[in-house]
Design an enzyme around this catalytic site. Structure first.
Site, PDB file in Angstrom:
ATOM      1  N   GLU A 194      -8.050   3.542   1.850  1.00  0.00           N
ATOM      2  CA  GLU A 194      -7.217   2.838   2.839  1.00  0.00           C
ATOM      3  C   GLU A 194      -7.959   1.608   3.364  1.00  0.00           C
ATOM      4  O   GLU A 194      -9.150   1.680   3.683  1.00  0.00           O
ATOM      5  CB  GLU A 194      -6.914   3.800   4.001  1.00  0.00           C
ATOM      6  CG  GLU A 194      -5.567   3.593   4.624  1.00  0.00           C
ATOM      7  CD  GLU A 194      -4.418   3.931   3.663  1.00  0.00           C
ATOM      8  OE1 GLU A 194      -3.818   2.980   3.131  1.00  0.00           O
ATOM      9  OE2 GLU A 194      -4.128   5.121   3.456  1.00  0.00           O
TER      10      GLU A 194
ATOM     11  N   ASP B 191      -7.776  -2.382  -0.258  1.00  0.00           N
ATOM     12  CA  ASP B 191      -7.108  -3.261  -1.243  1.00  0.00           C
ATOM     13  C   ASP B 191      -7.467  -4.729  -1.038  1.00  0.00           C
ATOM     14  O   ASP B 191      -7.793  -5.427  -1.983  1.00  0.00           O
ATOM     15  CB  ASP B 191      -5.580  -3.044  -1.256  1.00  0.00           C
ATOM     16  CG  ASP B 191      -4.899  -3.260   0.083  1.00  0.00           C
ATOM     17  OD1 ASP B 191      -5.599  -3.367   1.118  1.00  0.00           O
ATOM     18  OD2 ASP B 191      -3.650  -3.323   0.108  1.00  0.00           O
TER      19      ASP B 191
ATOM     20  N   SER C  65      24.756  -3.059   2.270  1.00  0.00           N
ATOM     21  CA  SER C  65      23.808  -1.984   2.550  1.00  0.00           C
ATOM     22  C   SER C  65      24.520  -0.841   3.254  1.00  0.00           C
ATOM     23  O   SER C  65      25.052  -1.015   4.355  1.00  0.00           O
ATOM     24  CB  SER C  65      22.669  -2.493   3.439  1.00  0.00           C
ATOM     25  OG  SER C  65      22.013  -1.382   4.024  1.00  0.00           O
TER      26      SER C  65
ATOM     27  N   SER D 154       9.560  -1.430   2.085  1.00  0.00           N
ATOM     28  CA  SER D 154       9.738  -2.829   1.691  1.00  0.00           C
ATOM     29  C   SER D 154       9.423  -3.009   0.204  1.00  0.00           C
ATOM     30  O   SER D 154      10.151  -3.712  -0.506  1.00  0.00           O
ATOM     31  CB  SER D 154       8.890  -3.769   2.553  1.00  0.00           C
ATOM     32  OG  SER D 154       7.521  -3.462   2.458  1.00  0.00           O
TER      33      SER D 154
ATOM     34  N   GLU E  19       7.023 -10.677  -1.083  1.00  0.00           N
ATOM     35  CA  GLU E  19       6.746 -10.239   0.294  1.00  0.00           C
ATOM     36  C   GLU E  19       5.828 -11.237   1.002  1.00  0.00           C
ATOM     37  O   GLU E  19       6.008 -11.550   2.177  1.00  0.00           O
ATOM     38  CB  GLU E  19       6.134  -8.831   0.286  1.00  0.00           C
ATOM     39  CG  GLU E  19       5.854  -8.304   1.680  1.00  0.00           C
ATOM     40  CD  GLU E  19       6.106  -6.815   1.844  1.00  0.00           C
ATOM     41  OE1 GLU E  19       6.656  -6.177   0.936  1.00  0.00           O
ATOM     42  OE2 GLU E  19       5.749  -6.294   2.917  1.00  0.00           O
TER      43      GLU E  19
ATOM     44  N   ASP F 227       1.211  -1.244  -2.942  1.00  0.00           N
ATOM     45  CA  ASP F 227       2.530  -0.638  -2.728  1.00  0.00           C
ATOM     46  C   ASP F 227       3.485  -0.972  -3.862  1.00  0.00           C
ATOM     47  O   ASP F 227       4.188  -0.107  -4.396  1.00  0.00           O
ATOM     48  CB  ASP F 227       3.144  -1.134  -1.416  1.00  0.00           C
ATOM     49  CG  ASP F 227       2.319  -0.748  -0.204  1.00  0.00           C
ATOM     50  OD1 ASP F 227       1.326  -0.010  -0.369  1.00  0.00           O
ATOM     51  OD2 ASP F 227       2.667  -1.192   0.904  1.00  0.00           O
TER      52      ASP F 227
HETATM   53  P1  ADP Z   1       7.554  -0.338   5.481  1.00  0.00           P
HETATM   54  O1  ADP Z   1       7.370  -1.110   4.219  1.00  0.00           O
HETATM   55  O2  ADP Z   1       6.271   0.201   6.013  1.00  0.00           O
HETATM   56  O3  ADP Z   1       8.593   0.733   5.376  1.00  0.00           O
HETATM   57  P2  ADP Z   1       8.384  -2.926   6.439  1.00  0.00           P
HETATM   58  O4  ADP Z   1       8.597  -3.461   7.790  1.00  0.00           O
HETATM   59  O5  ADP Z   1       7.394  -3.596   5.565  1.00  0.00           O
HETATM   60  O6  ADP Z   1       8.074  -1.364   6.601  1.00  0.00           O
HETATM   61  O7  ADP Z   1       9.761  -2.941   5.642  1.00  0.00           O
HETATM   62  C1  ADP Z   1      10.929  -2.371   6.206  1.00  0.00           C
HETATM   63  C2  ADP Z   1      12.130  -3.247   5.930  1.00  0.00           C
HETATM   64  O8  ADP Z   1      12.565  -3.081   4.561  1.00  0.00           O
HETATM   65  C3  ADP Z   1      13.326  -2.874   6.760  1.00  0.00           C
HETATM   66  O9  ADP Z   1      13.278  -3.470   8.028  1.00  0.00           O
HETATM   67  C4  ADP Z   1      14.465  -3.421   5.903  1.00  0.00           C
HETATM   68  O10 ADP Z   1      14.600  -4.806   6.077  1.00  0.00           O
HETATM   69  C5  ADP Z   1      13.970  -3.162   4.486  1.00  0.00           C
HETATM   70  N1  ADP Z   1      14.504  -1.875   4.001  1.00  0.00           N
HETATM   71  C6  ADP Z   1      13.828  -0.752   3.700  1.00  0.00           C
HETATM   72  N2  ADP Z   1      14.659   0.243   3.294  1.00  0.00           N
HETATM   73  C7  ADP Z   1      15.904  -0.271   3.344  1.00  0.00           C
HETATM   74  C8  ADP Z   1      17.224   0.243   3.058  1.00  0.00           C
HETATM   75  N3  ADP Z   1      17.386   1.507   2.660  1.00  0.00           N
HETATM   76  N4  ADP Z   1      18.265  -0.585   3.211  1.00  0.00           N
HETATM   77  C9  ADP Z   1      18.097  -1.858   3.618  1.00  0.00           C
HETATM   78  N5  ADP Z   1      16.909  -2.383   3.925  1.00  0.00           N
HETATM   79  C10 ADP Z   1      15.808  -1.618   3.788  1.00  0.00           C
HETATM   80 MG    MG Z   2       6.180  -2.855   4.052  1.00  0.00          MG
END
Ligand code: ADP
Ligand code: MG
Length: 360
Positions: free
Chosen positions: A6, A9, A40, A100, A132, A144
């Site tokens: 952790e 990377d 969505s 994400s 990203e 990731d």
């Molecule tokens: P993590 O990657 O740790 O889960 P992030 O903030 O990097 O958190 O990414 C989360 C974002 O990814 C959400 O706010 C949304 O915009 C997008 N996302 C993730 N899953 C979905 C989903 N099932 N439908 C639509 N958007 C999603």
């Molecule tokens: Mg993320």
């Protein structure tokens, strides 16, 4: 989900994640034009854009992941078709399990498949990371996206974040499972603290270069060298560096433990990893520590640590299959008592990365 390694990377180090059996799915068909229209089911809204004019839209957070990967695929020389359809997922959002990356990679698979473009898996991971970084503005590492695309059922993915060389290392699956506990605590501090940690690692390298001229990153420093040459580092920077160099060592040892089918050793390394993240890197939180302490108190649990960047999100614990129900009950109760929060639990084993689901 990262098993160990952790905050290594961005120090050119080693990581050992698995893909989990949660996903983001695109159900799409080709359009004759260059429009992208997606609905969505989770966010209950629609995203629409034109592939000939892709700009980020601040009011449209999830659509920007789709736009970002479209831009990267286009930049790489691929001609994309428009598409339409629906998107749905069940990767817990903002919990350190990288929903994400799942979004970016799934969108990339949808575009490349409908457009009949071949994108080999490591390249897809790199394009998703670039999406990203450039479109969302998050300076993420590549772990990731890499495991989201390349994960194998039954194996962890041992990745060298410098060379991007990788190896699928089988995870013995007969006796133990990984249980993820979601603290349900937001990671508000994560952004600024992440940037601060990155800067501290760079400061350590800068300083250590005096004694070790060849080094490019903390990856190039052994724990012994840090002990020898790190004495006059700022004490906080020294601890940050100590986490990274020992975590790299632990990750290599964890791979050896998997190869030797030595899960008690693997669990002990997970414990050491968490303690180092808590004490030296200072990215744990009271909630994560409560979950880890509760997990370690359960009979038979071999190890428990935070996973992801920290400050909230999830922990992962290595638990005998036969005791999983008991484990979840006990940790859920202890966490409610300690923090007043109802945790969420997912039992998981290494699952395949992104792929095509053919229907009809
Ligand atoms: P993590 O990657 O740790 O889960 P992030 O903030 O990097 O958190 O990414 C989360 C974002 O990814 C959400 O706010 C949304 O915009 C997008 N996302 C993730 N899953 C979905 C989903 N099932 N439908 C639509 N958007 C999603
Ligand atoms: Mg993320």
């Amino acid at each position: 989900m990262n098993l160990i390694g952790e905050h290594t990377d961005y120090n050119d180090g080693f990581v050992l994640p698995i893909a989990i059996d949660h996903d983001v799915r695109f159900a799409v068909r080709k359009r004759p034009d260059r429009l992208v229209r997606l609905y969505s089911l989770d966010m209950e809204n629609e995203v629409q854009f034109d592939l000939d004019n892709v700009v980020p839209d601040p009011d449209d957070p999830w659509g920007n992941y789709v736009r970002g990967i479209a831009v990267q695929l286009t930049k790489s020389g691929r001609l994309l078709h428009g598409m339409e359809g629906v998107v749905q997922g069940n990767v817990p959002i903002a919990s350190g399990l990288s929903s994400s990356a799942a979004m970016e990679v799934a969108a990339g698979m949808a575009f490349s498949t409908l457009s009949m473009q071949v994108v080999d898996p490591p390249e897809m991971a790199r394009l998703a990371q670039a999406a990203e970084q450039e479109f969302i503005g998050v300076q993420c590492g590549i772990m990731d996206q890499f495991v989201s695309r390349m994960g194998h059922v039954g194996s962890a993915l041992f990745l060298d974040c410098r060379s991007l060389e990788y190896e699928h290392v089988p995870v013995p699956s007969d006796e133990h499972l990984f249980v993820v506990a979601n603290s349900k605590q937001s990671r508000e501090l994560a952004g600024s603290a992440y940037n601060e940690r990155r800067a501290q690692c760079e400061a350590a390298v800068e300083h250590l270069r005096g004694a070790l001229p060849g080094i490019k990153a903390l990856r190039d420093v052994s724990p012994e060298e840090l002990r020898q040459h790190g004495g006059d580092l700022d004490p906080v920077v020294f601890r940050r560096a100590r986490h990274v160099v020992t975590e790299n060592e632990r990750t290599l040892q964890a791979v050896e433990a998997l190869r030797a089918n030595d899960m008690p050793r693997f669990g002990a390394l997970m414990n050491q990893s968490h303690d180092s993240l808590r004490d030296d890197y200072e990215v744990s939180s009271p909630g994560l520590d409560a979950l880890v302490n509760a997990a370690r108190a359960v009979d038979g649990c071999l190890g428990s640590r935070l996973t992801g960047a920290g400050f909230g999100g999830c922990t992962v614990s290595l638990v005998p299959q036969l005791r999983v129900d008991n484990f979840i009950r006990q940790v859920r109760d202890a966490y409610r008592e300690a923090c007043g929060i109802e945790g969420e639990f997912y039992v998981t084993r290494p699952a395949p990365g992104a792929g095509l689901v053919h229907t009809a």
